[in-house]
Motif scaffolding. Sequence first.
Motif, short mmCIF file in Angstrom:
data_model
loop_
_atom_site.label_atom_id
_atom_site.label_comp_id
_atom_site.label_asym_id
_atom_site.label_seq_id
_atom_site.Cartn_x
_atom_site.Cartn_y
_atom_site.Cartn_z
N LEU A 13 0.85 -1.18 0.00
CA LEU A 13 0.00 0.00 0.00
C LEU A 13 0.90 1.24 0.00
CD1 LEU A 13 -2.62 -1.16 2.65
CD2 LEU A 13 -2.83 -1.20 0.17
N PRO A 14 0.40 2.37 -0.48
CA PRO A 14 1.25 3.56 -0.58
C PRO A 14 1.81 3.99 0.76
CG PRO A 14 -0.78 3.84 -1.84
CD PRO A 14 -0.95 2.60 -1.02
N ALA A 15 3.11 4.23 0.80
CA ALA A 15 3.74 4.65 2.05
C ALA A 15 3.19 5.98 2.55
CB ALA A 15 5.25 4.75 1.84
N ILE A 16 2.69 6.80 1.65
CA ILE A 16 2.19 8.11 2.03
C ILE A 16 0.94 8.02 2.92
CG2 ILE A 16 0.61 8.52 0.11
CD1 ILE A 16 3.23 11.00 1.53
N LEU A 17 0.36 6.81 3.03
CA LEU A 17 -0.77 6.63 3.95
C LEU A 17 -0.38 6.98 5.38
CD1 LEU A 17 -2.52 3.31 2.79
CD2 LEU A 17 -3.50 5.60 2.80
N HIS A 18 0.91 6.96 5.69
CA HIS A 18 1.34 7.33 7.03
C HIS A 18 1.00 8.78 7.36
CE1 HIS A 18 3.28 3.80 8.63
NE2 HIS A 18 3.81 3.57 7.45
N ASN A 19 0.77 9.59 6.34
CA ASN A 19 0.33 10.97 6.60
C ASN A 19 -1.14 11.03 6.97
OD1 ASN A 19 2.90 11.74 6.00
ND2 ASN A 19 2.40 12.89 4.15
N HIS A 20 -1.85 9.91 6.74
CA HIS A 20 -3.28 9.82 7.08
C HIS A 20 -3.53 8.43 7.66
CE1 HIS A 20 -4.22 13.56 4.96
NE2 HIS A 20 -3.40 13.14 4.02
N PRO A 21 -3.00 8.15 8.85
CA PRO A 21 -3.08 6.78 9.39
C PRO A 21 -4.50 6.28 9.60
CG PRO A 21 -2.28 8.34 11.05
CD PRO A 21 -2.26 9.06 9.74
N GLU A 22 -5.45 7.19 9.70
CA GLU A 22 -6.84 6.76 9.87
C GLU A 22 -7.34 6.00 8.65
OE1 GLU A 22 -7.05 10.67 7.74
OE2 GLU A 22 -5.88 9.84 9.40
N LYS A 23 -6.66 6.14 7.52
CA LYS A 23 -7.07 5.45 6.30
C LYS A 23 -6.46 4.06 6.16
CE LYS A 23 -7.66 9.75 3.67
NZ LYS A 23 -7.27 10.50 2.44
N ILE A 24 -5.48 3.75 7.00
CA ILE A 24 -4.77 2.48 6.87
C ILE A 24 -5.67 1.27 7.12
CG2 ILE A 24 -2.91 1.05 7.82
CD1 ILE A 24 -1.29 3.61 8.22
N PRO A 25 -6.51 1.24 8.18
CA PRO A 25 -7.33 0.04 8.42
C PRO A 25 -8.24 -0.30 7.25
CG PRO A 25 -7.25 1.37 10.39
CD PRO A 25 -6.61 2.20 9.31
N ASP A 26 -8.90 0.69 6.65
CA ASP A 26 -9.78 0.41 5.51
C ASP A 26 -8.99 -0.08 4.31
OD1 ASP A 26 -12.06 1.05 6.91
OD2 ASP A 26 -12.25 3.07 6.07
#
Length: 209
Positions: free
Chosen positions: A51-64
């Motif tokens: 998954l895109p590493a940039i998700l770390h800037n929006h961790p709330e999106k990681i579980p979905d």
Amino acid sequence: MTRLDDIALTEHGLSPAGRGRVLLIGCGALARDVLALKTAHGWDHLDLACLPAILHNHPEKIPDAVAQEVAANRGAYAQIFVLYADCGTGGLLQARCAELGVEMLEGPHCYSFFEGNDAFAARGEMTAFYLTDFLVRQFDAFVTRPLGLDRHPQLRDVYFGNYEKLVYLAQTNDPELTQKARACALRLGLDFERRVTGHGDLETALRRL
């Protein structure tokens, strides 16, 4: 001819091709490390979906995002393992993985599991800013530009005024990366420390698979 065990596997939602194979759903920041470990140990039964590493800037999106990847691949693999620690989700990722019936990496974040969760916790460092190999390579993309330091360098002390040192947790022995990490510390006005961690608990977790 279809064998009886193939029929049983198909009835349980697993294609015969997926027997014994493990899908790793991981952060893109770990891709190079996982591929290096696969090659070094001949772990050809492990497949990697990043998954895109940039998700770390929006961790709330990681579980979905993880849940969608699990749903899309569950029938094709004997096991799915999530290569994320908590990573700022506040326990939400662990709860989602429990609902999905899949395991995940232990620890609060990659800095911890690279150094080893027990060793990292024992240090209790509160004034250290951490970089990994990935973050040294991508420092501008993940630190400089998102924080606006390229446009407003005066913000440096606002963000980093309470830090005392930059700790480079090195997965590899790369003099070029070390030099770049040292330059990052200089740019942030921090002392520099390098620790060679290897892959720490990430490698331990993959060995179990």
